[in-house]
Design a protein around this motif. Sequence first.
Motif, PDB file in Angstrom:
ATOM      1  N   ASP A 102       0.813  -1.207   0.000  1.00  0.00           N
ATOM      2  CA  ASP A 102       0.000   0.000   0.000  1.00  0.00           C
ATOM      3  C   ASP A 102       0.853   1.266   0.000  1.00  0.00           C
ATOM      4  N   THR A 103       2.009   1.229   0.666  1.00  0.00           N
ATOM      5  CA  THR A 103       2.805   2.445   0.845  1.00  0.00           C
ATOM      6  C   THR A 103       4.126   2.433   0.088  1.00  0.00           C
ATOM      7  N   CYS A 104       4.588   1.234  -0.326  1.00  0.00           N
ATOM      8  CA  CYS A 104       5.906   1.067  -0.977  1.00  0.00           C
ATOM      9  C   CYS A 104       7.040   1.553  -0.071  1.00  0.00           C
ATOM     10  N   ILE A 143       9.501  -9.741  -3.940  1.00  0.00           N
ATOM     11  CA  ILE A 143       8.794  -8.452  -3.832  1.00  0.00           C
ATOM     12  C   ILE A 143       9.796  -7.323  -3.598  1.00  0.00           C
ATOM     13  N   ARG A 144      10.761  -7.568  -2.711  1.00  0.00           N
ATOM     14  CA  ARG A 144      11.745  -6.510  -2.447  1.00  0.00           C
ATOM     15  C   ARG A 144      12.637  -6.275  -3.661  1.00  0.00           C
ATOM     16  N   PHE A 145      12.928  -7.327  -4.390  1.00  0.00           N
ATOM     17  CA  PHE A 145      13.777  -7.182  -5.568  1.00  0.00           C
ATOM     18  C   PHE A 145      13.175  -6.217  -6.583  1.00  0.00           C
ATOM     19  N   LYS A 146      11.852  -6.230  -6.703  1.00  0.00           N
ATOM     20  CA  LYS A 146      11.199  -5.353  -7.667  1.00  0.00           C
ATOM     21  C   LYS A 146      11.436  -3.883  -7.345  1.00  0.00           C
ATOM     22  N   GLU A 147      11.690  -3.587  -6.063  1.00  0.00           N
ATOM     23  CA  GLU A 147      11.987  -2.222  -5.662  1.00  0.00           C
ATOM     24  C   GLU A 147      13.477  -1.942  -5.628  1.00  0.00           C
TER      25      GLU A 147
END
Length: 739
Positions: A102-104, A143-147
């Motif tokens: 929701d917040t990134c 999921i963290r890798f995408k950021e």
Amino acid sequence: MGSCLSTQQEPQTSTGKVVSERKVSSSILSQDNVEAILTEQKTRLLYFLDSTDQLRIHGKTSEAREYIAFAQSSGQNIPADHPSRTTLLESLSIALEYAFRDTCNLSDIDQAISVQSQIVQLCNLDQIRHAPTQSRLSSLYRIRFKESNDLKDMDSAISSAQIAVTNLTSSPIADGDAVMDSHYQLASALQCRHGYSKKLEDIIGAISSQRTVVILAPSDHPILPSWLQILAEMLEVHYSVTQAVESLDEAISHEQRAIQLVGKDEPSLSHLLHVQLARLYEQRSMHYGQTKYSADSIRAKRNAIRSLPDGTSKLPLLLGEFAESLFHHFSEVTNASQDLDEAISTMRAAIGLSKEGDSSHIENIYLLGTFLDFRYDLTKDLSSLDEAIVLQRAATNATHSEDKLLPQHLSLLSQYLGKRFFAAGAERDIDQAISLRRKAIKFLHEPSEHYPTIGHRHAALLVVRFEQRGQLTDLDEAISLETSILPSLSDSNATTPEHLFTLSSALMFRFKRQGNMSDINQAITYQQGAIALITSDDVKLPDFLNNLGTCFHSRFSRHKDLADIYEAVLCHRDCVDKTPPTNPVLPNRLNNLSISLSSLYDATLDPKDLDAAIVSSRKTIEGTPPGHRDLPLRLSNLGRLLQARFSRQENVIYLDEAISCFVRALELRPADEDLATDVLKNSATAYLRRFEVTKQREDVLAAAAALQACVDRTQDGHPSLQALMKSFNQARMLVESTD
């Protein structure tokens, strides 16, 4: 969803207290208190879970933060060895993950990974529970890798997933869903890493794991269609790397199975499956060197459109794209009118559903115009061309003056108007077409890649208008345009020959009007250059040869150099030989050949040239449609050639045929007064010469009548009037002598 949830009351415990008021003691709690905390934790968690067990964080960030704080505080007060501690940590990991979604905020996913790592440690001795926790940890790393784009995260994701797969594979009592999930996580992680590493082994490993998921999944598993779609996607990637068509075939098979399994209540997935299937069909067609717009791909795209619910916002865009595909399927595959009709009706539907401000609205109007223009080319139905003009005018008017596409829209509208001019002959169409092209050139942003094309088409239209009206300013403008374009073109440019052809034509016409030898010399040079740049089987070669022959003939008419007339005959004969018998321009080219042969005969008096000229002239008339404006002139030319043959052979049958040609020409009432007078004089000569042979009074009467008509249509003071009067009086005397 957030606006609906805001009306819900906060959940309460069994005691009736609002759960947000509960305070957690900082001391180690008793077993009863631990159970109370776990009960409240469960109640709070359920508040954020929807029917699919996904957290409803969106619009409830503050409540989610409160739950996370509660779970973190509770964890500090529950003994490390308490059997429910893992459950509490799992809920905290889930909450942190969805808070991040929701917040990134990276700190949320960092904490989620940290918590999940604790869970993995807690479950280390429990093989069955350990594997699912590793799978979830793999998912969090992805999921963290995408950021972060940190490949260490992806390596960790793969490592965790591989551990989960290994543990479950070696366990005889492993849960089937857990096994599928672990393989899915490993496949997803490997596919993701391949996007960065481009290593073939990554995508091969991803396909292997995803195949296992699909094999293990029951046929009625609700997620099986999605898993099949993902496997097909991986196989498509494998094909793009290896060009192994077997991967495409397998991908198509999986997509087809997924389409059969997907439920009617999943229109978005159904649409995605059909779109991807269409793309796979396209790639397979192109692999075999065929057009991508195959019947299979068109069918899949049609089903993709049908799978969308009514009112879908992107439907106009998708309909427009499908209409384009239908048009290409028609033009490249079937040439079936029903496919073109479907493309037109589909594009009309796209335009009807779109709004004027939509980015695709103007483009779809423009494309519909091109479809209708194409239908006009096939059917010659002017209503299609009329509609194309209306649509293109609307697209042009809706285009801002600063839009870089405006010159192209103006030029296309000009092209349609020019085409209608050739079909219907309305002079306002050619005037508008030329005016629009002038505007298009004005709005071009220099340097523009479109300037040569738009400038060339404008020059060609100016030459056409000169042929209609004879205004030298049109020729001057055309020559100036093409001369300015030529330096920017290389010999390898596919359009260079056409530029040279138009420039040559304009210079030749100006020579005929002004007699400047430099014009005709340049015309010949440019046309020879155009021919040198194309192949012997190029469809443009007959046109170019015809033009070059006419240039040589024009120069011969001035300087009488036999080399020029020989070249003219060679070019025109070669042009005729390369023109298919069914081509409607063949009579024009035969006529030019006949004229060149006639000029060659006049220069050499070789009867073979005269005979060849007559053969070409007869073929010209045979191929000229009744009512054609040039038919009277062509009949007159054949009559003169037959008169010349009679002069050599003195066989009256040639005079009979010549007179027949002149009579037919006069019956057609030629619009050109000078031509009509010329035909009358020639017919009078033919009648008189036949009279010399046959002594038939009807011939001398016909000659006198023809000469009388010539005198009547000749104005007083005309230089030829005195000679006509003399010929008429001689004919009248012959009439009197035969009484």
